[in-house]
Design a protein around this motif. Structure first.
Motif, PDB file in Angstrom:
ATOM      1  N   THR A 123       0.794  -1.233   0.000  1.00 38.65           N
ATOM      2  CA  THR A 123       0.000   0.000   0.000  1.00 38.65           C
ATOM      3  C   THR A 123       0.822   1.276   0.000  1.00 38.65           C
ATOM      4  O   THR A 123       0.257   2.371   0.025  1.00 38.65           O
ATOM      5  N   GLY A 124       2.154   1.177   0.018  1.00 38.29           N
ATOM      6  CA  GLY A 124       2.976   2.360  -0.155  1.00 38.29           C
ATOM      7  C   GLY A 124       3.105   3.220   1.086  1.00 38.29           C
ATOM      8  O   GLY A 124       3.122   2.725   2.213  1.00 38.29           O
ATOM      9  N   ALA A 125       3.183   4.537   0.863  1.00 40.25           N
ATOM     10  CA  ALA A 125       3.481   5.459   1.950  1.00 40.25           C
ATOM     11  C   ALA A 125       2.790   6.788   1.730  1.00 40.25           C
ATOM     12  O   ALA A 125       2.296   7.091   0.635  1.00 40.25           O
ATOM     13  N   TYR A 126       2.735   7.559   2.808  1.00 38.56           N
ATOM     14  CA  TYR A 126       2.281   8.949   2.752  1.00 38.56           C
ATOM     15  C   TYR A 126       3.493   9.868   2.792  1.00 38.56           C
ATOM     16  O   TYR A 126       4.505   9.560   3.424  1.00 38.56           O
ATOM     17  N   GLU A 127       3.369  11.021   2.171  1.00 35.49           N
ATOM     18  CA  GLU A 127       4.422  12.024   2.272  1.00 35.49           C
ATOM     19  C   GLU A 127       4.271  12.795   3.580  1.00 35.49           C
ATOM     20  O   GLU A 127       3.162  13.062   4.034  1.00 35.49           O
ATOM     21  N   ARG A 128       5.399  13.128   4.181  1.00 40.26           N
ATOM     22  CA  ARG A 128       5.359  13.914   5.418  1.00 40.26           C
ATOM     23  C   ARG A 128       5.902  15.309   5.153  1.00 40.26           C
ATOM     24  O   ARG A 128       6.952  15.482   4.511  1.00 40.26           O
ATOM     25  N   THR A 129       5.195  16.301   5.667  1.00 41.76           N
ATOM     26  CA  THR A 129       5.634  17.690   5.577  1.00 41.76           C
ATOM     27  C   THR A 129       5.580  18.314   6.953  1.00 41.76           C
ATOM     28  O   THR A 129       4.538  18.281   7.616  1.00 41.76           O
ATOM     29  N   LEU A 130       6.687  18.885   7.395  1.00 44.92           N
ATOM     30  CA  LEU A 130       6.719  19.580   8.677  1.00 44.92           C
ATOM     31  C   LEU A 130       6.053  20.943   8.523  1.00 44.92           C
ATOM     32  O   LEU A 130       6.306  21.651   7.547  1.00 44.92           O
ATOM     33  N   PRO A 131       5.207  21.341   9.473  1.00 44.40           N
ATOM     34  CA  PRO A 131       4.507  22.626   9.341  1.00 44.40           C
ATOM     35  C   PRO A 131       5.434  23.799   9.646  1.00 44.40           C
ATOM     36  O   PRO A 131       6.457  23.654  10.309  1.00 44.40           O
ATOM     37  N   PHE A 132       5.041  24.957   9.151  1.00 48.09           N
ATOM     38  CA  PHE A 132       5.729  26.211   9.465  1.00 48.09           C
ATOM     39  C   PHE A 132       4.695  27.324   9.307  1.00 48.09           C
ATOM     40  O   PHE A 132       3.653  27.124   8.653  1.00 48.09           O
ATOM     41  N   PRO A 133       4.907  28.487   9.901  1.00 45.21           N
ATOM     42  CA  PRO A 133       3.939  29.572   9.758  1.00 45.21           C
ATOM     43  C   PRO A 133       3.662  29.871   8.285  1.00 45.21           C
ATOM     44  O   PRO A 133       4.589  30.068   7.493  1.00 45.21           O
TER      45      PRO A 133
END
Length: 472
Positions: A123-133
């Motif tokens: 089923t693969g993966a999700y992309e992760r993005t760290l938040p910022f203002p």
């Protein structure tokens, strides 16, 4: 009864299906999209084919050969538009797999239930993005979204784009943006020289077995040089600015633990920014089936890709982020074992080589805790429920709770429509930073109650009409 059921039509799933067929099993391959290939081989639909498609893809000829073999094989049913919404555990067999087939937002999708002798999850993966203002401004995209729009629709996310985050995935995104006609203002890599060297420069002779990756890297480097695109390490986008959409970003230098260095911020004018900080295994179906998951969030498997649940195997990013070569090798091994065969020595060697490569990849791009310093209290963390970083921190401080579950219930972070797919790991990291003793139950964001949202009316109808698939 279906002998081997493969969920996921990316490289790992395709390799598993082909291997199972070569060992005599009848196979059903389920893919949620309208064609196989996954995110790696995302492409224009056949009706809008591009004669230069192979220029957009690595291993395009291999993909075409694999797809032709699957679609031309009467012993393999490829079901596209197949959305697995639930699996039903059983004590003496792999789980039943419940599927809706049709457009995701369409009406009258066909319910199907599969009863496999063996089940391969890819089923693969999700992309992760760290938040910022400002990361919730229009014009801020994940790098994967920019890549999907470029490769799958030939659409650029902006005219002047900055690509930022961590990991080598940033480079093919730059390549796709250039090919579609966008100007790339620069590449900003959060890992500094010491972190990158720790991942890639240690015992470099071990990389010889994976040397074909060096050719890909050299190609990306030539593109950066030809277009005079600056590549900066040890830095990050720490804020996005704009009124109705992003108009500029602030890039700051980072310390070794990714804490922004005061006074180093530099404003760059852009109309889009693409950010990615790696990937997270997509484990909903595996955890629903009862498969054990390790501390890294990946499904635990043995040397034959078997999980802790008898008759259930996994392959690809689900077992740990490692790239297409590792996914293909694991898929071949999983499909072979699922069909009762013995893995070929060549596939086992390939897996060993690219598992080592994956370990270097993880070390070079590992997220470090200092990033929390660029997230101010007003930064939106959970977009579904409008929960800010400040709300998370205050809840942890006021309640004194160390339980992720109770803090999520208090703030509703991660309880929206996406069920924490976007913010789950970030919520955990922020709460861990807010509590000096950490969390009592980390990792719970991967334990989601549903794999995909389903309409209640559709669910009700499926219980009346769903039929069990049985193949002699």
């Amino acid at each position: 009864m279906t002998e081997v059921l493969v969920v996921g039509g990316g490289p790992a799933g395709m390799a598993a299906a082909l291997a199972a067929r070569r060992h005599g099993a009848r196979v059903v391959l389920l893919e949620a999209g309208d064609d196989v290939g996954g995110q790696y081989w995302r492409h224009l639909p056949d009706g809008r084919g591009d004669p230069d498609e192979r220029l957009w893809q690595h291993g395009w000829d291999r993909f075409l050969a694999m797809r032709d073999e699957l679609l031309g094989d009467e012993g393999c049913e490829v079901v596209t538009g197949a959305h697995v919404w639930s699996v039903g555990r059983r004590d003496d067999a792999p789980p039943l797999v419940h599927v809706f087939v049709g457009e995701p937002d369409g009406q009258g999708r066909e319910p199907r239930t599969f009863d496999p002798a063996t089940l391969v999850l890819a089923t693969g993966a999700y992309e992760r993005t760290l938040p910022f203002p400002g990361w919730d401004l229009p014009g801020v995209f994940t790098a994967g979204a920019a890549q999907a729009l470029a490769k799958g629709e030939r659409v650029a996310v902006g005219r002047r784009v900055l690509v930022a985050g961590a990991g080598p995935f940033l480079l093919p995104v730059v390549s796709s943006l250039l090919r579609i006609g966008a100007e790339v203002a620069g590449v900003v890599e959060a890992a500094g020289p010491a972190q990158l060297a720790g991942g890639w420069a240690t015992r470099p002779w071990q990389l010889l077995a994976a040397r074909r990756k060096a050719g890909e890297l050299a190609g990306y480097a030539r593109q950066l040089a030809a277009h005079r695109i600056p590549y900066r390490t040890g830095a990050a986008v720490v804020a996005a600015h704009g009124t109705d959409r992003v108009e500029a970003v602030t890039v700051a230098r980072l310390t070794r633990d990714w804490t922004p260095v005061p006074g180093t911020g530099r404003r760059i004018e852009v109309d889009a920014v693409c950010v990615s900080h790696g990937f997270v295994p997509r484990t909903e179906l595996a955890t629903a089936a009862g498969c054990a998951v390790g501390v890294d969030g990946a499904v635990t498997v043995d040397e034959r890709q078997r999980t802790s649940v008898p008759g259930v195997l996994t392959a690809g990013e689900l077992t740990g982020i490692g790239g297409v070569d590792l996914a293909l090798a694991e898929g071949e091994i999983a499909g072979t074992v699922a069909a009762g065969g013995v893995p070929a020595p060549g596939a086992v060697r390939e897996r060993a080589v690219f598992r080592k490569f994956a370990a270097r990849l993880a070390a070079a791009g590992a997220i470090r805790p200092g990033w929390r310093a660029w997230v101010d209290d007003d930064t939106m963390v959970c977009r579904c429920e409008d929960v800010t970083a400040g709300a998370l921190r205050r809840a942890a401080e006021l309640t004194g709770s160390h339980g992720l579950r109770s803090l999520k219930l208090t703030t509703r972070a991660g309880l929206g429509l996406c069920q924490g797919r976007t913010c789950g790991r970030t919520v955990e990291d922020l709460l861990t930073g807010a509590n000096e003793h950490g969390l009592l139950d980390p990792g719970r964001t991967a334990h989601r109650p549903i794999a995909i949202p389903v309409r209640l009316g559709e669910l009700s109808a499926s219980t009346r009409t769903s039929n069990r698939e049985e193949t002699p």
